[in-house]
Design a protein around this motif. Structure first.
Motif, PDB file in Angstrom:
ATOM      1  N   THR A 105       1.292  -1.357  -0.494  1.00 22.01           N
ATOM      2  CA  THR A 105      -0.034  -0.269  -0.138  1.00 22.01           C
ATOM      3  C   THR A 105       0.703   1.662   0.340  1.00 22.01           C
ATOM      4  OG1 THR A 105      -1.850  -1.264   0.995  1.00 22.01           O
ATOM      5  CG2 THR A 105      -1.644   1.263   1.216  1.00 22.01           C
ATOM      6  N   SER A 107       1.781   5.585  -0.186  1.00 23.16           N
ATOM      7  CA  SER A 107       1.035   6.884  -0.341  1.00 23.16           C
ATOM      8  C   SER A 107       1.774   7.768  -0.693  1.00 23.16           C
ATOM      9  CB  SER A 107       1.695   7.259   1.665  1.00 23.16           C
ATOM     10  OG  SER A 107       2.508   7.264   1.798  1.00 23.16           O
ATOM     11  N   THR A 108       1.405   9.241  -1.140  1.00 21.76           N
ATOM     12  CA  THR A 108       2.507  10.081  -1.901  1.00 21.76           C
ATOM     13  C   THR A 108       3.631  10.241  -1.088  1.00 21.76           C
ATOM     14  OG1 THR A 108       0.539  10.956  -1.861  1.00 21.76           O
ATOM     15  CG2 THR A 108       2.180  12.755  -2.192  1.00 21.76           C
ATOM     16  N   THR A 177      -2.049   4.036  -8.162  1.00 28.43           N
ATOM     17  CA  THR A 177      -3.587   3.992  -7.171  1.00 28.43           C
ATOM     18  C   THR A 177      -4.382   3.496  -8.043  1.00 28.43           C
ATOM     19  OG1 THR A 177      -4.221   6.236  -8.254  1.00 28.43           O
ATOM     20  CG2 THR A 177      -3.137   6.905  -6.506  1.00 28.43           C
TER      21      THR A 177
END
Length: 219
Positions: A105, A107-108, A177
């Motif tokens: 997972t 993230s930015t 994403t």
């Protein structure tokens, strides 16, 4: 059936009647027996790694998280990309954390790559030989750092592009994403590099570990 039993019983009795003797351990030589020079043990394997065996893809099936793809990357871990701005070709993937069902997972602030996916996308047959026999080709091997580099891929038509058209699989395998619904991976004619393209655009750009939505990422 009765005849087979009559033959088996006397043989069994004979074996039981043999005297038992203890045999001492025998040390097997791992060096030449009659050499006057001390040399380490050596093993030569005659492997079939000629053309086109060595240049074919390590995995030709469609990508799936319920399959484990072995190779230079740990399929159970997530990786970050260590970008070298002064020398982009010296950039590399580094283990970061454990994956969940071989998915990561992102993230930015932290873009993660599935080791399972990276094996599926980049491994060639010769990489498998090298990995099994010696742990892989070490382009750098010091007391502090070891970097493994994939087999050189030249233009021979034996490494077709690979693609994934499942948004959930893509999000777990790459930093893209779920808005990205298709990725295309290319290693043919790229040497030791790898291009990973999304459906966002066709612009080719070096991946620096932070530019989240570039069309093609370079290993």
């Amino acid at each position: 059936m009765n005849k087979q039993k009559l033959i088996a019983y006397p043989l069994f009795s004979l074996l039981l009647g043999l005297p038992l003797t203890q045999v001492g351990a025998v040390e097997l030589a791992d060096a030449p027996l009659f050499s006057t020079v001390v040399v380490p043990g050596n093993l030569i394997l005659a492997l079939s790694v000629e053309y086109p065996t060595a240049t074919t893809p390590g995995y030709s099936s469609s990508y799936a998280t319920n399959s484990t793809y072995l190779g230079y990357f740990d399929p159970m871990k997530c990786y970050v990309y260590e970008y070298n701005s002064a020398n982009p070709e010296s950039s590399y993937f580094k283990p970061d954390s454990l994956a969940s069902n071989k998915s990561c997972t992102s993230s930015t602030s932290k873009q993660l790559w599935s080791g399972n996916y990276l094996n599926w996308a980049s491994m060639q047959t010769l990489d498998t030989f090298r990995w099994v026999l010696a742990g892989g080709y070490r382009s750098k091997d010091t007391t502090t750092d070891t970097i493994l580099t994939k087999t050189y891929a030249w233009f021979n038509g034996l490494n077709p592009d690979k693609s994934i058209s499942n948004a959930e699989l893509i999000a777990g395998a790459t930093p893209f994403t779920k808005a990205v619904v298709h990725t295309n991976t290319k290693i043919q004619a790229l040497g030791t590099a790898m291009y990973i393209g999304s459906s966002v655009s066709n612009t080719v750009e070096d991946y620096n570990g932070q530019n989240h939505y570039v069309a093609s990422k370079k290993q």
